[in-house]
Design a protein around this motif. Structure first.
Motif, PDB file in Angstrom:
ATOM      1  N   GLN A  67      16.431 -20.265  -5.219  1.00 29.08           N
ATOM      2  CA  GLN A  67      16.446 -19.727  -4.145  1.00 29.08           C
ATOM      3  C   GLN A  67      16.994 -21.082  -3.352  1.00 29.08           C
ATOM      4  N   PRO A  68      17.429 -20.901  -2.146  1.00 21.52           N
ATOM      5  CA  PRO A  68      17.678 -22.801  -1.461  1.00 21.52           C
ATOM      6  C   PRO A  68      16.587 -22.895  -0.540  1.00 21.52           C
ATOM      7  N   SER A  69      15.392 -23.023  -0.362  1.00 19.71           N
ATOM      8  CA  SER A  69      14.156 -23.547  -0.998  1.00 19.71           C
ATOM      9  C   SER A  69      13.902 -24.172  -1.579  1.00 19.71           C
ATOM     10  N   ASP A  70      14.036 -23.425  -2.825  1.00 26.45           N
ATOM     11  CA  ASP A  70      13.330 -24.192  -4.196  1.00 26.45           C
ATOM     12  C   ASP A  70      14.156 -25.363  -3.800  1.00 26.45           C
ATOM     13  N   SER A  71      15.476 -24.891  -4.579  1.00 26.53           N
ATOM     14  CA  SER A  71      16.767 -26.121  -5.046  1.00 26.53           C
ATOM     15  C   SER A  71      16.134 -26.892  -3.850  1.00 26.53           C
ATOM     16  N   SER A  72      16.551 -26.680  -2.419  1.00 26.62           N
ATOM     17  CA  SER A  72      16.077 -28.548  -1.496  1.00 26.62           C
ATOM     18  C   SER A  72      14.381 -29.074  -1.668  1.00 26.62           C
ATOM     19  N   LEU A  73      13.239 -27.912  -2.422  1.00 25.53           N
ATOM     20  CA  LEU A  73      11.899 -29.006  -2.404  1.00 25.53           C
ATOM     21  C   LEU A  73      12.609 -29.459  -4.135  1.00 25.53           C
ATOM     22  N   LEU A  74      13.491 -29.018  -4.742  1.00 21.56           N
ATOM     23  CA  LEU A  74      13.633 -29.532  -6.379  1.00 21.56           C
ATOM     24  C   LEU A  74      14.318 -30.822  -6.326  1.00 21.56           C
ATOM     25  N   LEU A  75      15.357 -30.716  -5.291  1.00 16.56           N
ATOM     26  CA  LEU A  75      16.386 -32.117  -5.161  1.00 16.56           C
ATOM     27  C   LEU A  75      15.726 -33.015  -4.641  1.00 16.56           C
ATOM     28  N   ASN A  76      14.566 -32.417  -3.062  1.00 14.67           N
ATOM     29  CA  ASN A  76      13.846 -33.607  -2.896  1.00 14.67           C
ATOM     30  C   ASN A  76      13.003 -34.500  -4.262  1.00 14.67           C
ATOM     31  N   SER A  77      12.014 -33.375  -4.922  1.00 12.10           N
ATOM     32  CA  SER A  77      11.002 -34.033  -4.888  1.00 12.10           C
ATOM     33  C   SER A  77      10.799 -33.754  -6.603  1.00 12.10           C
ATOM     34  N   LEU A  78      12.042 -33.671  -7.206  1.00  8.60           N
ATOM     35  CA  LEU A  78      11.645 -33.249  -8.643  1.00  8.60           C
ATOM     36  C   LEU A  78      12.058 -34.429  -9.316  1.00  8.60           C
TER      37      LEU A  78
END
Lengths: 324, 324
Positions: A67-78
């Motif tokens: 989901q977009p919110s997952d994507s943003s979390l992954l992008l910023n912190s994975l």
């Protein structure tokens, strides 16, 4: 041909032989490529945003679960991902199809965890079903930041309660849902699987097949297969390992599954995203790349240590040489 | 880390090492499974309609290329399919990724051929591109029954003319299309790739990379890789094998390609349909299967040789025991 009768048993036995061969080939694959994956790990550890960029290029069968919110979390912190075959590490003789996913995260607004791990065990059920099963993994969500809206926590609670039951009680109670289970079922229905967070994947359980059941089923199936191959074609397997109605015995488990496609996603990550990560990363670079001409005309003047090709967390590098 | 600079060359070199490892693993795979595929061939030779039923269950990435008229032809006349790795058969030391597809047909209303074969060669181009290339295969269509509307024949003609040209002439003439080429281009545009027959796949050519170019490119790439790994990091490869602009040198070939996804389809058939054929066949059976109870209640009375479970060309067998 003299014998013109083909049975399902013969086809299934042959499929089982193919599976055994495939499993040994996966074992070889893991051994042969281990030094290459180590080498890769050393290289990509120097590239910030490697994994977020890889996830951005993931094929649709992975991307559909992000989901977009997952994507943003992954992008910023994975910051790192490793996929390993934990049952055969350190000389282990287990199943090379069992998988361990280890995600490493930076400080982020959603959860406290720096590392989230999920294990999948390759199992075979008495009914003939084979596949990956797992256990729900908890995430330490920050207040109001749970991307699964509490689902993951509830799954863990329900699962722990079921584990605590004796087998008799579980069998008696299986048709009546507990209060927590009813709450979970309702939450799942309310959320709708299409908008479920990627992080709900950590709640995937799959069929309830213990290591003991799996070992027994595997041995029984092999014994029956050998006996059939020895010429005793009348062996009645009563539907075990017949491939015909694999799902029947487990239908009732599915209504409490928050991520029914958990196994599919595990396989897509381990067999596509993980081995092809460099390809996806390169693809991501190319999308934002300046033309080759631009690069080549500058290349001669470029000095080591200049900042214009530096690789920041915010944007993919514009030029050929990647730096941290 | 002391050295924090990662270059595309390093990533590409590592990818090349993965590719080499993968190629050797495919070789192992072919050797290990050869006796199993022989066994399978003996079993399925006794099951009429095995392959048509498998094709009916093909995954969307194959099914999307099969038009209704193709489907009807396959269902009524496909009697066998084999996929082999012809470059490593009989102890050959070639590339295990090269593929030979052999389709066997019954008498049918569309063409005279009893066997249609198509070879794909794994090649590496000077520009760094790697993949499967092929040659157009002719089909002896019956009058008015050509499912490709003449396209396949035109492709073969154009291809043969290009082969006959000297290299110089080809290079001079490459921008100007011949009359046949213009006709082919128009036909392709008129047909539209979405409604192209599956049989147009036999016309797939792919990039124009000769065996000589491939061997040379492979050796050059390996030499450069070893030299870089030996510490000579300044080797200028001038874009060769850099993965960045693989397609540039070959763009103009595509407009005369009647089946641009030819390689994708070859891989889908060889890596999915072919190894999983028993699974797809079983799936087809289950869709039309009577319930297990029906079968089991009859099983006791059933005598060998009774006709009610006989397997006809027209319909899938209704019961567990398959017979011809």
């Amino acid at each position: 041909m003299a014998d013109s009768t083909v049975t399902y048993e013969q086809l299934n036995d042959l499929s089982a032989e193919f599976d055994d061969a495939e499993t040994e080939l996966i074992r070889q694959d893991v051994i042969v490529k281990a030094p290459l994956y180590e080498k890769r790990q050393k290289l990509i550890a120097q590239i910030p945003n490697f994994w977020p960029l890889v996830f951005e290029q993931a094929s649709p069968d992975i991307d559909e679960f992000i989901q977009p919110s997952d994507s943003s979390l992954l992008l910023n912190s994975l910051v790192n991902l490793t996929v390993s075959r934990f049952e055969i590490e350190d000389g282990g003789k287990g199943d090379p199809r069992s998988l361990l996913f280890r995600f490493e995260f930076n400080e982020n607004e959603h959860f406290e965890d720096k590392v989230i791990e999920k294990k999948f065990w390759q199992r075979k059920a008495k009914c003939g079903w084979t596949g990956l099963v797992s256990e729900p993994v908890e995430i330490q969500w920050k207040k109001g930041k749970d991307l699964t809206g509490g689902l993951l926590g509830t799954v863990k609670k329900v699962w722990a309660a079921r584990q605590a039951q004796t087998k008799d009680a579980a069998s008696k109670a299986s048709k009546d849902l507990t209060i927590d289970e009813r709450a979970l079922k309702k939450k799942i229905e309310d959320t709708g699987l299409g908008s479920m967070s990627f992080f709900a994947w950590f709640g995937y359980v799959g069929h309830n097949v213990s290591a003991e059941e799996s070992q027994e089923a595997t041995e029984t199936a092999r014994r029956e297969r050998l006996s059939r191959q020895a010429g005793d074609e009348t062996t009645d397997t009563n539907g075990a390992n017949d491939g015909g109605n694999d799902e029947d015995d487990h239908d009732d488990e599915n209504e409490l599954e928050i991520f029914p496609e958990g196994e599919t996603l595990a396989i897509a990550i381990s067999e596509d995203l993980w081995p092809n990560a460099i390809k996806y990363f390169t693809q991501a670079q190319e999308q934002d790349e300046v033309s080759d001409d631009d690069f080549e005309s500058e290349a001669g003047d470029e000095k080591e240590g200049e900042e214009e090709t530096a690789y920041s967390d915010e944007e993919p590098p514009p030029a050929k040489r990647l730096k941290t």
